[in-house]
Scaffold this active site. Structure first.
Site, PDB file in Angstrom:
ATOM      1  N   ASP A   1       0.857  -1.184   0.000  1.00  0.00           N
ATOM      2  CA  ASP A   1       0.000   0.000   0.000  1.00  0.00           C
ATOM      3  C   ASP A   1       0.893   1.234   0.000  1.00  0.00           C
ATOM      4  O   ASP A   1       2.022   1.188   0.501  1.00  0.00           O
ATOM      5  CB  ASP A   1      -0.899   0.000   1.241  1.00  0.00           C
TER       6      ASP A   1
ATOM      7  N   ASP B   1       4.659   3.101  -3.989  1.00  0.00           N
ATOM      8  CA  ASP B   1       3.979   4.040  -4.878  1.00  0.00           C
ATOM      9  C   ASP B   1       3.943   3.376  -6.249  1.00  0.00           C
ATOM     10  O   ASP B   1       4.989   3.198  -6.885  1.00  0.00           O
ATOM     11  CB  ASP B   1       4.751   5.359  -4.928  1.00  0.00           C
ATOM     12  N   VAL B   2       2.764   3.002  -6.712  1.00  0.00           N
ATOM     13  CA  VAL B   2       2.683   2.212  -7.939  1.00  0.00           C
ATOM     14  C   VAL B   2       3.071   2.994  -9.188  1.00  0.00           C
ATOM     15  O   VAL B   2       3.260   2.397 -10.256  1.00  0.00           O
ATOM     16  CB  VAL B   2       1.273   1.605  -8.129  1.00  0.00           C
TER      17      VAL B   2
ATOM     18  N   TYR C   1     -10.877   8.995 -15.279  1.00  0.00           N
ATOM     19  CA  TYR C   1     -11.035   7.694 -14.641  1.00  0.00           C
ATOM     20  C   TYR C   1     -11.493   6.643 -15.651  1.00  0.00           C
ATOM     21  O   TYR C   1     -10.951   5.541 -15.714  1.00  0.00           O
ATOM     22  CB  TYR C   1     -12.047   7.806 -13.498  1.00  0.00           C
TER      23      TYR C   1
ATOM     24  N   LYS D   1      -9.451   3.217 -16.819  1.00  0.00           N
ATOM     25  CA  LYS D   1      -9.939   1.866 -16.568  1.00  0.00           C
ATOM     26  C   LYS D   1     -10.210   1.092 -17.859  1.00  0.00           C
ATOM     27  O   LYS D   1      -9.991  -0.124 -17.917  1.00  0.00           O
ATOM     28  CB  LYS D   1     -11.194   1.925 -15.698  1.00  0.00           C
TER      29      LYS D   1
END
Length: 269
Positions: free
Chosen positions: A50, A74-75, A166, A170
């Site tokens: 996370d 941190d992705v 968003y 996605k």
């Protein structure tokens, strides 16, 4: 012709993740935590990752097992994702399952979005998925034992009003899932996308509260909109993730699996 006939294996054997290792991002709470919990229950060793390292540690504490390890990540940071993948290899011997769950859910209209907001959403939701999947696949290929990569899309992305950043991120995840599945199949790596509807996660509840919605009112509204007549909870998604990660889904790759209660906002059901 290679044939993998598992008809002689029991359901318990097929659903088991015993001896496997998994990395779940965004796993400090919500859907990610629920997935990590089900994976641990099925016998996997899990890295609970996370962006909030303390939240990840608290999640591991709630799991109450030495089969889970907390990590901060941190992705959007390529080096941080590579380090997370290396941690899984060093601590657990390899990566069998990688879940790209981390994401952000803004709700801005087209002309209310500035460039920084656009970049932020695409970086977390799409770039983060790409980086995680690539680092996981690299190590899976090197190990030579195949694996499973699960990405998180969303059912409302298809006709959802507003939030174009968003939605773009996605739907990009869906396209990425399909292309990666085509490239990685020869290595025994399956790639799937889960598309949940709006789920009653802690983050969703907090956002709703900021907008003046009480939890009961939000659940009631969602129940009226969904054919199944109830709101979704994180474990609804986690159980499908477990199915996808297990040998029960060994002949599935490149597809989007809807977990949406029949959400009419997600297109055809």
């Amino acid at each position: 012709m290679a044939i993998a006939d598992m008809s002689d294996r029991t359901i318990e054997e097929l659903v088991s993740l015993a001896g496997r290792t998994a990395v779940v991002t965004g796993a400090g709470r919500g859907i990610g935590y629920a997935i990590a919990r089900r994976f641990v229950e099925a016998g996997a060793q899990v890295i609970v990752a996370d962006i909030d390292r303390e939240r990840a540690s608290e999640a591991v504490g709630r799991l109450g097992t030495d089969s889970a390890v907390a990590a901060g990540v941190d992705v959007t940071d390529r080096q941080a994702i590579a380090a997370l993948a290396d941690l899984a290899v060093a601590r657990m011997g390899g990566i069998d399952i990688w879940v790209n769950n981390a994401g952000i859910y803004p709700d801005d209209a087209l002309f209310d979005i500035d460039d920084d907001q656009w970049d932020s959403v695409l970086n977390v939701n799409l770039r983060g998925t790409y980086l995680g999947a690539r680092e996981a696949a690299t190590r899976m290929i090197a190990r030579g034992k195949g694996g499973v990569i699960i990405n998180i899309s969303t059912a409302p992305a298809y006709v959802r009003e507003g939030a174009p950043h968003y939605v773009a991120s996605k739907l990009g995840v869906v396209a990425l899932t399909r292309r990666m599945a085509a490239e990685l199949g020869e290595h025994g790596i399956r790639v799937l996308a889960l598309a949940p509807t709006v789920i009653l996660t802690p983050g969703m509840v907090e956002s709703a509260a900021e907008g003046g919605w009480a939890l009961d009112d939000l659940a009631e509204q969602m129940s009226r909109e969904l054919p199944l007549g109830r709101a979704g909870v994180p474990d609804d998604v986690a159980r499908v993730a477990l199915f996808c990660a297990s040998d029960l889904a060994s002949f599935m790759t490149g597809c989007e699996v809807r977990v949406d209660g029949g959400d009419k906002h997600g297109g055809q059901t």
